[in-house]
Design a protein around this motif. Structure first.
Motif, PDB file in Angstrom:
ATOM      1  N   ALA A 221     -32.440   3.160 -53.230  1.00 56.65           N
ATOM      2  CA  ALA A 221     -33.245   3.351 -52.015  1.00 56.65           C
ATOM      3  C   ALA A 221     -32.408   3.145 -50.754  1.00 56.65           C
ATOM      4  CB  ALA A 221     -34.429   2.375 -52.009  1.00 56.65           C
ATOM      5  N   ILE A 222     -31.482   2.209 -50.817  1.00 61.26           N
ATOM      6  CA  ILE A 222     -30.760   1.811 -49.612  1.00 61.26           C
ATOM      7  C   ILE A 222     -29.440   2.552 -49.468  1.00 61.26           C
ATOM      8  CG2 ILE A 222     -29.706  -0.163 -48.440  1.00 61.26           C
ATOM      9  CD1 ILE A 222     -31.835  -1.897 -49.860  1.00 61.26           C
TER      10      ILE A 222
ATOM     11  N   MET B 127     -31.975   2.745 -42.263  1.00 58.57           N
ATOM     12  CA  MET B 127     -30.798   3.219 -42.999  1.00 58.57           C
ATOM     13  C   MET B 127     -30.604   4.706 -42.725  1.00 58.57           C
ATOM     14  SD  MET B 127     -29.877   0.437 -44.396  1.00 58.57           S
ATOM     15  CE  MET B 127     -28.593   0.951 -45.541  1.00 58.57           C
ATOM     16  N   THR B 147     -34.957   4.945 -45.586  1.00 56.92           N
ATOM     17  CA  THR B 147     -35.507   3.608 -45.797  1.00 56.92           C
ATOM     18  C   THR B 147     -35.324   2.813 -44.500  1.00 56.92           C
ATOM     19  OG1 THR B 147     -34.940   3.685 -48.137  1.00 56.92           O
ATOM     20  CG2 THR B 147     -35.304   1.507 -47.185  1.00 56.92           C
ATOM     21  N   LEU B 149     -35.443  -0.985 -43.399  1.00 61.40           N
ATOM     22  CA  LEU B 149     -35.547  -2.349 -43.926  1.00 61.40           C
ATOM     23  C   LEU B 149     -36.028  -3.308 -42.847  1.00 61.40           C
ATOM     24  CD1 LEU B 149     -32.184  -2.304 -45.876  1.00 61.40           C
ATOM     25  CD2 LEU B 149     -34.489  -2.081 -46.823  1.00 61.40           C
ATOM     26  N   ARG B 174     -39.605   4.974 -44.851  1.00 63.96           N
ATOM     27  CA  ARG B 174     -40.270   4.152 -45.846  1.00 63.96           C
ATOM     28  C   ARG B 174     -39.805   2.718 -45.633  1.00 63.96           C
ATOM     29  NH1 ARG B 174     -39.670   2.909 -51.545  1.00 63.96           N
ATOM     30  NH2 ARG B 174     -37.500   3.521 -51.350  1.00 63.96           N
TER      31      ARG B 174
END
Lengths: 293, 293
Positions: A221-222, B127, B147, B149, B174
């Motif tokens: 995901a990252i 990201m 993503t 975070l 997300r």
């Protein structure tokens, strides 16, 4: 005049050479040889080859009656084929190859070819490929704009060698001649080191996080383009790289050792101004423009 | 209700946040702050921001009257801004950021924000990025599929924080919440290690061959996609990475050391079956699909 070409190894490179020949106007017969019958069928289906040689007899005919034999197999298989073909071929025939390392091949060419009474051998290395191999992905345009390295073992040149070079030029490739040792040293830096590095990084991450599905998912995901690029070559097949590692161990080891030291230096300087110097040097490094987008 | 947003740092990320807000329907006022007046003008020209705050007075107004302040500057600058803003802002205000490491920022958030009488701080890290920075390349779609975070320092959540998260969702990103230490460790593996590796490789090649124009030209001619990909990140600017290296030194050093050992292991096994195991592991490693072609 080159009229009969036999391509040994009808994977991506071999089948692309067949297609490139036809696109460039080659009107003779191309015969394909491959231990993998699926690759052979795919090459035939793609019209990269006109016929296949499967039986012992067909194989002998295909190689003994060819004007040019192209060995488009991994390096150790090139060496095996050279030993096998040398006693059977005649002085008017030319053998060339597409192997990734050239010193061992040039040594064997010096020993078994290019003498009075033997066939000629011209070591070659097209710098082209795709992420995945196989005849199904073969492409007549694969070599356009690419560099095609030759590491000739002597200065003599048979008419067929000149003709083969002319075909390579018609493929759209740019030929460069160099010494085999220099070839292997440069390829260690520009090709083998990046491969080993990507393999080591992907193997490290896999071993570290394979047992931890949650962490693995986070990494997917990252991790972005950076990680994807740096690990893409990790998908390369061992079958090809085993031969490269075995036939170019010393130059590859030198590049790996230099990089290990460089990484240690960088690690020891994460908090010092020396890091700035590393980024400055890296910023200076320039490659040519990508030839295909 | 979020009506006034101030973006500190109107480079690629800051200006893209401005554009994404507008595209997502934000009808309030976006004010931009940047020490680089060219970036500020470019952001204004791209309509990523509605107005600029340049003088000391404008700056104070822009931050003290904002509902949300977004710090889109390198990590050390985020830390500086946090110290500067903490005493000036009020409990109803939210500060968030886009810094690449989160432990130091979360520590400072715990110390200076999120107390009775202070503003709230929500550490964030989209990201996303591009090969080159700058407001001129800002893109409302930069965060779509990416993503984003968050490493919240407590479980409390102000209405503005929920609203900011809703905007991030509208950007198409997300959100994933995680602990700041875990964030920094994972980012060391998936982002910082690939960067340092690419920098080390490009610096090594540059130092080795810069003084040898013939060899340099050969590298450009022979090096293909593999080398281009493995050295692309070498063009990254020191200015951003200095802050990342300083604020995440330990986790980065751990990953570098692990890779150094892995490369040495591979180097010592270029001629043994252990190389096969390294390729097998690397072949197993999988990242998600690229989200943009």
């Amino acid at each position: 005049m080159m009229e009969r070409v036999t391509i040994v190894g009808t994977g991506l490179i071999g089948a692309s050479i067949g297609l490139a020949l036809k696109q460039a106007g080659f009107a003779g017969v191309v015969t394909g040889v491959d231990t993998n019958s699926a690759e052979l069928s795919a090459a035939l289906f793609a019209h990269a080859i006109d016929r296949v040689a499967s039986s012992e007899l067909e194989l002998r005919q295909a190689t003994e009656q060819a004007d040019v034999v192209v060995l488009a197999v991994p390096v150790l298989a090139v060496l095996d084929w050279m030993q096998r073909l040398a006693p059977a071929l005649k002085p008017h025939q030319l053998v060339t190859d597409a192997g990734s390392t050239k010193q061992k091949i040039a040594e064997m060419a010096r020993e078994h070819f290019n003498h009075k009474g033997t066939a000629r051998f011209l070591p070659g290395h097209p710098m082209a490929g795709k992420e995945q191999g196989g005849a199904a992905l073969a492409d007549a345009e694969l070599f356009r704009g690419a560099t095609w390295l030759f590491t000739p073992v002597d200065s003599a040149e048979q008419a067929l060698e000149a003709e083969w070079r002319a075909w390579v030029a018609k493929f759209g490739a740019r030929a460069i001649d160099m010494d085999a040792a220099r070839h292997d040293e440069i390829c260690a830096w520009v090709s083998h080191l990046p491969q080993m590095l990507s393999t080591a990084l992907a193997a490290l991450l896999e071993e570290r996080f394979a047992g931890d599905p949650a962490r693995r998912e986070e990494i997917a995901a990252i991790g972005g383009r950076a990680l994807r690029e740096m690990t893409r070559l990790g998908t390369s097949p061992y079958s090809i790289w085993r031969d490269i590692a075995l036939t170019n161990s010393e130059p590859i080891a030198v590049t790996l050792h230099a990089l290990e030291q460089r990484l240690a230096h960088l690690r020891e300087n994460l908090r010092t101004p020396e890091l700035k110097e590393e980024f400055r040097l890296a910023n200076e490094f320039r490659m040519g423009k990508a030839r295909k987008p």
